[in-house]
Design a protein around this motif. Structure first.
Motif, PDB file in Angstrom:
ATOM      1  N   ARG A 116      -6.627  35.744 -56.150  1.00  0.00           N
ATOM      2  CA  ARG A 116      -7.185  34.731 -55.251  1.00  0.00           C
ATOM      3  C   ARG A 116      -8.333  35.276 -54.412  1.00  0.00           C
ATOM      4  N   ARG A 117      -8.244  36.541 -54.083  1.00  0.00           N
ATOM      5  CA  ARG A 117      -9.225  37.169 -53.185  1.00  0.00           C
ATOM      6  C   ARG A 117      -9.704  38.491 -53.764  1.00  0.00           C
ATOM      7  N   PRO A 118     -10.619  38.453 -54.714  1.00  0.00           N
ATOM      8  CA  PRO A 118     -11.117  39.707 -55.309  1.00  0.00           C
ATOM      9  C   PRO A 118     -11.767  40.637 -54.292  1.00  0.00           C
ATOM     10  N   ARG A 119     -12.231  40.076 -53.163  1.00  0.00           N
ATOM     11  CA  ARG A 119     -12.877  40.915 -52.149  1.00  0.00           C
ATOM     12  C   ARG A 119     -11.898  41.884 -51.487  1.00  0.00           C
ATOM     13  N   LEU A 120     -10.619  41.625 -51.657  1.00  0.00           N
ATOM     14  CA  LEU A 120      -9.611  42.533 -51.099  1.00  0.00           C
ATOM     15  C   LEU A 120      -9.381  43.762 -51.974  1.00  0.00           C
ATOM     16  N   ALA A 121     -10.105  43.850 -53.103  1.00  0.00           N
ATOM     17  CA  ALA A 121      -9.875  44.955 -54.038  1.00  0.00           C
ATOM     18  C   ALA A 121     -10.151  46.313 -53.410  1.00  0.00           C
ATOM     19  N   ALA A 122     -11.215  46.423 -52.619  1.00  0.00           N
ATOM     20  CA  ALA A 122     -11.573  47.729 -52.038  1.00  0.00           C
ATOM     21  C   ALA A 122     -10.513  48.232 -51.064  1.00  0.00           C
ATOM     22  N   PRO A 123     -10.179  47.462 -50.007  1.00  0.00           N
ATOM     23  CA  PRO A 123      -9.105  47.960 -49.127  1.00  0.00           C
ATOM     24  C   PRO A 123      -7.764  48.018 -49.829  1.00  0.00           C
TER      25      PRO A 123
END
Length: 316
Positions: A116-123
């Motif tokens: 749902r939130r690929p932007r959370l991959a880094a953290p």
């Protein structure tokens, strides 16, 4: 008898947890970097992560068996041991339980939120590597609480990623996927080589640091693994977990051939299961190599449950 079965269960549990958590870390790495390797492995990595709820349930066995498994949890273990007394703020049953629950809560949250939130991959990747490293310290390194290594947790996390990649590549290059291109096989082989080198570097540097220091407290973990008949198992790992896969994966000719790459991935997967056993059992049987019936039964039973769950999630 109870501790023997729990130790067998522990190494199998750590191995299959590594397949699911390692797959999750690879999915987050692909979300950050992109590439055809991730697109081809994504269905199989997603399927492997679907085993996390089962593993969280099986973690209850670990929490129930803490007094049997870990020397620091035994009754009156700290009464005459200054080291255990100093570690009591961290190595106690309540905090151990809370940390284990927290690890699975973090992994479950990353598993649910990543699509749902690929932007959370880094953290998420940073947190998963950290929690996997801490899980290695808690579940495995604390079997011998007088020994410590700053590389152990990271070595375990890297090994989890390596085994997850090996399984996904084995699935992707199997007989059912005969159309996979030689160029893609080459990329997958290069990924496997990079992860193998990362794991091997950490394992070797940990051994080299201990060998250089040559202090009784530092060498305690390696003595049963190198100075008893366990050295046969150690030699097997050196040959089949590093030398043969490393030599094969250096060859572009090998990496571009689907069935040969599948064979290397299968070899690494089997060797990593043997490595999980090697991380656990020599602490329980330090005098000589000992493999019990439960050491064979545990990975078969737990593996059957895990495969039943994850194969239902494969969507190619």
């Amino acid at each position: 008898m109870t501790r023997q079965v729990l130790l067998s269960w522990l190494f199998a549990f750590v191995f299959f947890t590594g397949l699911s958590v390692g797959s999750l870390m690879l999915l987050m790495a692909h979300a950050l970097t992109g590439g055809s390797w991730g697109k081809s492995l994504r269905p199989y990595l997603l399927a492997s992560t679907s085993g996390l709820p089962l593993l969280a349930l099986l973690a209850l066995i670990l929490l129930i068996g803490v007094p049997e498994l870990y020397p620091w949890a035994a009754p009156k273990a700290r009464s005459h041991d200054a080291v255990l007394q100093a570690q009591s703020w961290y190595l106690n049953r309540t905090f151990f339980t809370l940390r284990t629950v927290a690890y699975f809560a973090v992994w479950w949250l990353c598993w649910v939120q990543l699509p749902r939130r690929p932007r959370l991959a880094a953290p998420g990747l940073i947190i998963c590597v950290l929690t996997a490293s801490l899980a290695g310290v808690d579940w495995l390194m604390s079997l011998q609480p007088h020994w410590r290594s700053t590389a152990f947790g990271m070595m375990l996390a890297t090994g989890w990623t390596l085994s997850a990649a090996a399984l996904a590549i084995l699935w992707a290059t199997g007989p059912a996927n005969s159309r996979i291109s030689p160029a893609l096989c080459n990329d997958l082989g290069s990924l496997l080589l990079a992860l193998l080198l990362g794991w091997s570097y950490l394992a070797f540097m940990q051994y080299l640091t201990v060998w250089t220091a040559d202090l009784p407290a530092e060498t305690a973990w390696y003595r049963p693994r190198t100075l008893t008949s366990w050295q046969l198992w150690t030699g097997f790992l050196v040959v089949f977990h590093f030398c043969i896969p490393f030599a094969a994966l250096l060859s572009r000719w090998v990496k571009r051939r689907r069935l040969m790459l599948a064979a290397i991935a299968a070899l690494l997967l089997i060797a990593h299961l043997a490595n999980a056993l090697w991380l656990v059992l020599p602490d329980a049987y330090p005098q000589a190599l000992a493999v019990r019936w439960s050491d064979l039964a545990a990975p078969v039973v737990l593996g059957a449950l895990w495969l039943y769950v994850v194969r239902r999630g494969v969507r190619v």
